[in-house]
Structures are given as structure tokens and as C-alpha cells.
Design an enzyme around this catalytic site. Structure first.
Site, PDB file in Angstrom:
ATOM      1  N   TYR A 164      -2.367   5.906  -5.090  1.00 39.79           N
ATOM      2  CA  TYR A 164      -3.459   6.861  -5.286  1.00 39.79           C
ATOM      3  C   TYR A 164      -2.847   8.008  -6.072  1.00 39.79           C
ATOM      4  O   TYR A 164      -1.929   8.677  -5.567  1.00 39.79           O
ATOM      5  CB  TYR A 164      -3.968   7.404  -3.950  1.00 39.79           C
ATOM      6  CG  TYR A 164      -4.722   6.398  -3.097  1.00 39.79           C
ATOM      7  CD1 TYR A 164      -6.018   6.013  -3.423  1.00 39.79           C
ATOM      8  CD2 TYR A 164      -4.147   5.856  -1.947  1.00 39.79           C
ATOM      9  CE1 TYR A 164      -6.716   5.104  -2.632  1.00 39.79           C
ATOM     10  CE2 TYR A 164      -4.844   4.952  -1.150  1.00 39.79           C
ATOM     11  CZ  TYR A 164      -6.123   4.590  -1.501  1.00 39.79           C
ATOM     12  OH  TYR A 164      -6.811   3.692  -0.715  1.00 39.79           O
ATOM     13  N   SER A 206       0.835  -1.211   0.000  1.00 36.83           N
ATOM     14  CA  SER A 206       0.000   0.000   0.000  1.00 36.83           C
ATOM     15  C   SER A 206       0.865   1.255   0.000  1.00 36.83           C
ATOM     16  O   SER A 206       1.909   1.312   0.640  1.00 36.83           O
ATOM     17  CB  SER A 206      -0.888   0.014   1.246  1.00 36.83           C
ATOM     18  OG  SER A 206      -1.537   1.258   1.386  1.00 36.83           O
ATOM     19  N   SER A 213     -12.788  -4.777  -7.354  1.00 38.07           N
ATOM     20  CA  SER A 213     -12.741  -4.612  -5.900  1.00 38.07           C
ATOM     21  C   SER A 213     -13.710  -3.528  -5.483  1.00 38.07           C
ATOM     22  O   SER A 213     -13.870  -2.532  -6.203  1.00 38.07           O
ATOM     23  CB  SER A 213     -11.315  -4.190  -5.494  1.00 38.07           C
ATOM     24  OG  SER A 213     -11.254  -3.832  -4.124  1.00 38.07           O
TER      25      SER A 213
HETATM   26  C1  LIG Z   1      -7.504  -2.047   6.940  1.00 41.68           C
HETATM   27  C2  LIG Z   1      -7.602  -1.932   5.456  1.00 41.68           C
HETATM   28  C3  LIG Z   1      -6.787  -1.029   4.795  1.00 41.68           C
HETATM   29  C4  LIG Z   1      -6.851  -0.912   3.418  1.00 41.68           C
HETATM   30  N1  LIG Z   1      -5.992  -0.061   2.780  1.00 41.68           N
HETATM   31  C5  LIG Z   1      -6.021   0.021   1.441  1.00 41.68           C
HETATM   32  C6  LIG Z   1      -5.097   0.859   0.762  1.00 41.68           C
HETATM   33  O1  LIG Z   1      -4.249   1.493   1.373  1.00 41.68           O
HETATM   34  N2  LIG Z   1      -5.186   0.942  -0.592  1.00 41.68           N
HETATM   35  C7  LIG Z   1      -6.119   0.228  -1.298  1.00 41.68           C
HETATM   36  O2  LIG Z   1      -6.164   0.344  -2.525  1.00 41.68           O
HETATM   37  N3  LIG Z   1      -6.970  -0.597  -0.685  1.00 41.68           N
HETATM   38  C8  LIG Z   1      -6.953  -0.714   0.669  1.00 41.68           C
HETATM   39  N4  LIG Z   1      -7.804  -1.571   1.285  1.00 41.68           N
HETATM   40  C9  LIG Z   1      -8.701  -2.451   0.479  1.00 41.68           C
HETATM   41  C10 LIG Z   1      -8.025  -3.783   0.149  1.00 41.68           C
HETATM   42  O3  LIG Z   1      -7.018  -3.604  -0.816  1.00 41.68           O
HETATM   43  C11 LIG Z   1      -9.000  -4.814  -0.425  1.00 41.68           C
HETATM   44  O4  LIG Z   1      -9.678  -4.275  -1.528  1.00 41.68           O
HETATM   45  C12 LIG Z   1     -10.021  -5.347   0.571  1.00 41.68           C
HETATM   46  O5  LIG Z   1      -9.506  -5.405   1.879  1.00 41.68           O
HETATM   47  C13 LIG Z   1     -10.475  -6.734   0.117  1.00 41.68           C
HETATM   48  O6  LIG Z   1     -11.451  -7.234   0.910  1.00 41.68           O
HETATM   49  P1  LIG Z   1     -11.218  -8.265   2.138  1.00 41.68           P
HETATM   50  O7  LIG Z   1     -10.636  -7.461   3.257  1.00 41.68           O
HETATM   51  O8  LIG Z   1     -12.613  -8.713   2.406  1.00 41.68           O
HETATM   52  O9  LIG Z   1     -10.325  -9.382   1.687  1.00 41.68           O
HETATM   53  C14 LIG Z   1      -7.769  -1.700   2.670  1.00 41.68           C
HETATM   54  C15 LIG Z   1      -8.580  -2.620   3.345  1.00 41.68           C
HETATM   55  C16 LIG Z   1      -8.501  -2.740   4.726  1.00 41.68           C
HETATM   56  C17 LIG Z   1      -9.383  -3.742   5.403  1.00 41.68           C
HETATM   57  O1  LIG Z   2      -8.359   2.318   5.010  1.00 36.93           O
HETATM   58  C1  LIG Z   2      -8.432   2.183   3.790  1.00 36.93           C
HETATM   59  O2  LIG Z   2      -9.271   1.419   3.266  1.00 36.93           O
HETATM   60  C2  LIG Z   2      -7.531   2.907   2.907  1.00 36.93           C
HETATM   61  O3  LIG Z   2      -7.617   2.637   1.749  1.00 36.93           O
HETATM   62  C3  LIG Z   2      -6.553   3.928   3.347  1.00 36.93           C
HETATM   63  C4  LIG Z   2      -5.969   4.739   2.396  1.00 36.93           C
HETATM   64  C5  LIG Z   2      -5.077   5.740   2.780  1.00 36.93           C
HETATM   65  C6  LIG Z   2      -4.739   5.902   4.087  1.00 36.93           C
HETATM   66  C7  LIG Z   2      -5.286   5.061   5.021  1.00 36.93           C
HETATM   67  C8  LIG Z   2      -6.175   4.078   4.655  1.00 36.93           C
END
Ligand SMILES: Cc1cc2nc3c(=O)[nH]c(=O)nc-3n(C[C@H](O)[C@H](O)[C@H](O)COP(=O)(O)O)c2cc1C
Ligand SMILES: O=C(O)C(=O)c1ccccc1
Length: 364
Positions: free
Chosen positions: A142, A104, A258
Site C-alpha cells: 500500500y 502482504s 480484483s
Molecule cells: C483475510 C483477508 C486479508 C486480506 N488482506 C489483504 C492485504 O493485506 N492486501 C491486499 O492487497 N489484499 C488483501 N486481501 C484481498 C486478497 O488479496 C484477494 O483479493 C481476495 O481474498 C481474493 O478473493 P478470495 O478470498 O475470494 O479468493 C485480503 C483478503 C482476505 C480474505
Molecule cells: O483485511 C484486508 O482485506 C486488508 O486488506 C488489510 C490491509 C491492511 C491491514 C489489515 C488488513
């Protein structure tokens, strides 16, 4: 631990409540969050028998990146929130199991350090070759409205050896996570930061720039990015089939289907319910990777049968990391791999390629 659910329970009992709510939660009423898992539950597998297959072969190749399993790590922010080693431990587990890790942009360890941890764990052996180059690491981005900043981020990821850019396009604004609002979770604890955002152009050398989510980002930005990098570009968060077709026209290399784990627009469909439409729109012209609610080998098999090239897991990686650091993540990946292996054999399939949509039935 016998399955991912047990890791979820372990994480729920070890992680601070406020931080656990951050990782478990979704947007608004969490309708999509629940539906991602429930939709897999509405599908049934219809196996074939007596096919005389060898033991299943699980390897996949995506954008020239070889992986031992069709399950990859979706990008999740803030790994140090649940374990002191954070993304370093995650990267070691990924390298040790031959799993693609999408790091990430909001990681609490810089991409160069994540890559170093992965290399170290692979013992210099990557893709079965000694000194075989870069680990199976991709970088999630992003696009920042300040293109100079975006360019610097891409340059860092490229220099670290990232093999693809995963551009998240479902976040024109931050998702409204009411659990976090209720808990007053606004920022990382002292001593943790989004290390990829440190020392970027236009700021003080050591300053951490906040991640901007901007409704202005459009296809022009994508076109700009396409010519600014030679890395494969994967769009994450495409849900509408018309956007899948547009992505093809804009030279995108792959899609991650997603809904951000139900954390952005609530009430969008479960990703597995959208998969057939997106696969039809893409028509085999680029890989489609699905994430959201994948918790069992049977979920993986359903997604592959409906046309996904691979699937991603988000929260389960964090559960493993919280429960037992690198070992916990490794165990989560191994458990899922064993389940996929057995489910493929039980379906009469010798590889994901043998899975076809007729093996999936909707519960009547
Ligand atoms: C705690 C958390 C943080 C996440 N941070 C990001 C992120 O920084 N960038 C992003 O594109 N997706 C982020 N996601 C989404 C995940 O990439 C992903 O699409 C999602 O968690 C998939 O579903 P699942 O948790 O049910 O497996 C985040 C998801 C969670 C739960
Ligand atoms: O929490 C998230 O789902 C997420 O995508 C995110 C993105 C940038 C900073 C912190 C969390």
C-alpha cells in the site's frame, strides 16, 4: 479433504469465531463477496473433444518468475491469526509446490523471514536450479503518503529477494467490515504485529507503524514508484477498463483484476464478469491476473479461457493454513492443481494457451 469447501468447513470449526469472521467477511451487505463465487456459477464450460493432446502442461511464467501452476497466492494479512507459524508455513507450502506467493504488507512475519522460509523449503533449489536465486515471492504494497516510508518498504522487499511489487489501489480507505465492528475486532492479539511496518524511518527503532490507507494516493505516486524501483509493478484492484488503459500509459507491468474479495467497495461486479472488458482494454500488452471466488479447477479454467494469464486465491490459503498449517496449504494448492489438470484435459486443452473464450457460455 477432497476439495476446498471441506477446508472452509474445517477452518470455520477451528478458528476463533471473531477471527473467522474477519477472514470470511466482506464490506457492507457482502453483495460482491457472494457475487464473486455466484458469477463463476453462472458460467458453463463447452469442451472440445478428440484433440489428441498430451497430458496438460500447467507451468506459467510471469515477469520472469516461473511457476508450476497458474494459481498463485493473493496477498492476505495476518496469517498468524490462524496458525502460530503464520506466513512462514504459507511460504514453505508455496515453495514446495512451485507456487507464486504474494506476501502482504500486513503480514505477521517480516518479508525477509518469509523469503528465508521459502528458500529453506526449496532446499536451495529455485526454478529447477541449485542455488537458483530468489524464490517466487512478490510483495504487496500500500503506497504510504510518506514516501520515505514507502521507499524503505520497497528497499526491504527488494533486499529480501521479492521479484515483483503488487500495489493495491482499491483501498483509499479501509473497507467497512460490519462483522468486525459487531465483534469488536479492531486489532491483532498481543504478541502479533505487522512485522514489515517495524522500525521504519521517522519512528522509534522497534515501533510498528500503522498502515495508512489514504485517499490522496494518485497516479503521480505511481509514477514516482515506477522510477524508484526496477522491479515489475503490478496494480491490484483495477476494475474500470479506462484505469486499465491508464495503467498501460503509466508503465505498469501487469494487473490484478480484483475487488479485494468483496472487502472494499461493496456492489462492484464480480471479477469474472469484468474480465472480458479488462482483457479487451489491455489487448495483450500486459498480463491480467484475476482473483475473487476461485474455488474449483473449473473456475480457474473459465478465467484462463476468458483471457486471464493466471488466477489468485485468497481465503482458501487461509483455510488450509488454519486446518493443517503448511500441510493444509500444500493440500489446498495440490487439490486445485489436480482439478485444473483434469478440467483442462476434459476441455481438450494441452495447456492454458489452448483455452479460448468460446469454451465459456453464460447459463441462459
Ligand atoms: C483475510 C483477508 C486479508 C486480506 N488482506 C489483504 C492485504 O493485506 N492486501 C491486499 O492487497 N489484499 C488483501 N486481501 C484481498 C486478497 O488479496 C484477494 O483479493 C481476495 O481474498 C481474493 O478473493 P478470495 O478470498 O475470494 O479468493 C485480503 C483478503 C482476505 C480474505
Ligand atoms: O483485511 C484486508 O482485506 C486488508 O486488506 C488489510 C490491509 C491492511 C491491514 C489489515 C488488513
Amino acid at each position: 479433504m477432497l476439495n476446498l469447501r471441506e477446508f472452509e468447513a474445517a477452518a470455520a470449526s477451528t478458528v476463533d469465531r471473531v477471527h473467522y469472521d474477519y477472514l470470511a467477511g466482506g464490506a457492507w451487505d457482502e453483495v460482491t463477496l457472494r457475487d464473486n463465487e455466484a458469477a463463476f456459477g453462472r458460467l458453463r464450460l463447452l469442451p472440445r473433444v478428440l484433440r489428441g493432446r498430451d497430458k496438460p502442461e500447467l507451468d506459467v511464467s510471469l515477469f520472469g518468475c516461473h511457476a508450476a501452476s497458474p494459481v498463485l497466492m493473493s496477498p492476505t494479512a495476518f496469517h498468524r491469526l490462524v496458525h502460530p507459524e503464520g506466513e512462514r508455513a504459507t511460504a514453505r507450502a508455496a515453495a514446495a509446490t512451485g507456487t507464486i506467493m504474494v506476501a502482504s504488507m500486513a503480514a505477521t512475519v517480516a518479508i525477509a523471514d518469509i523469503a528465508a522460509a521459502a528458500r529453506e523449503a526449496a532446499g536451495g533449489v529455485v526454478g529447477g536450479v541449485v542455488g537458483g536465486g530468489d524464490p517466487a515471492l512478490w510483495f504487496q504494497l500500500y503506497i504510504q503518503p510518506d514516501l520515505e516510508v514507502t521507499e524503505a518498504l520497497v528497499a526491504r522487499a527488494t533486499a529480501a529477494g521479492a521479484r515483483a511489487l503488487v500495489v493495491t489501489v482499491d483501498s483509499p480507505v479501509f473497507g467497512a467490515h460490519e462483522r468486525d465492528r459487531r465483534n469488536g475486532f479492531l486489532d491483532l492479539p498481543a504478541g502479533m504485529a505487522c512485522e514489515n511496518m517495524r522500525g521504519l524511518p521517522g519512528g522509534e527503532p522497534d515501533a510498528v507503524r500503522p498502515i495508512a490507507m489514504s485517499p490522496e494516493i494518485c497516479w503521480d505516486h505511481l509514477d514516482w514508484l515506477r522510477q524508484a524501483t526496477s522491479l515489475p509493478v503490478v496494480l491490484k484492484g483495477i476494475l474500470h477498463p479506462e484505469d486499465a488503459r491508464l495503467a498501460l500509459r503509466h508503465g505498469v507491468d501487469g494487473l490484478m483484476l480484483s475487488n479485494h474479495g468483496g472487502r472494499q467497495l461493496d456492489t462492484v461486479p464480480a471479477t469474472i464478469d469484468l474480465l472480458p472488458e479488462i482483457v479487451a482494454a489491455v489487448g495483450g500488452r500486459m498480463p491480467v491476473i484475476l482473483d475473487g471466488g476461485v474455488r474449483r479447477g473449473t473456475d480457474v479454467v473459465k478465467a484462463l479461457a476468458l483471457g486471464a494469464s493466471a488466477v489468485g486465491i485468497g481465503r482458501p490459503v487461509l483455510w488450509g493454513l488454519a486446518a493443517d498449517g503448511e500441510r493444509g496449504v500444500r493440500r489446498v494448492l495440490e487439490l486445485l492443481r489436480e482439478e485444473v489438470d483434469a478440467a483442462l484435459a476434459l476441455c481438450g486443452a494441452g495447456s492454458p494457451r489452448d483455452l479460448t473464450p468460446d469454451l465459456v457460455r453464460r447459463r441462459s
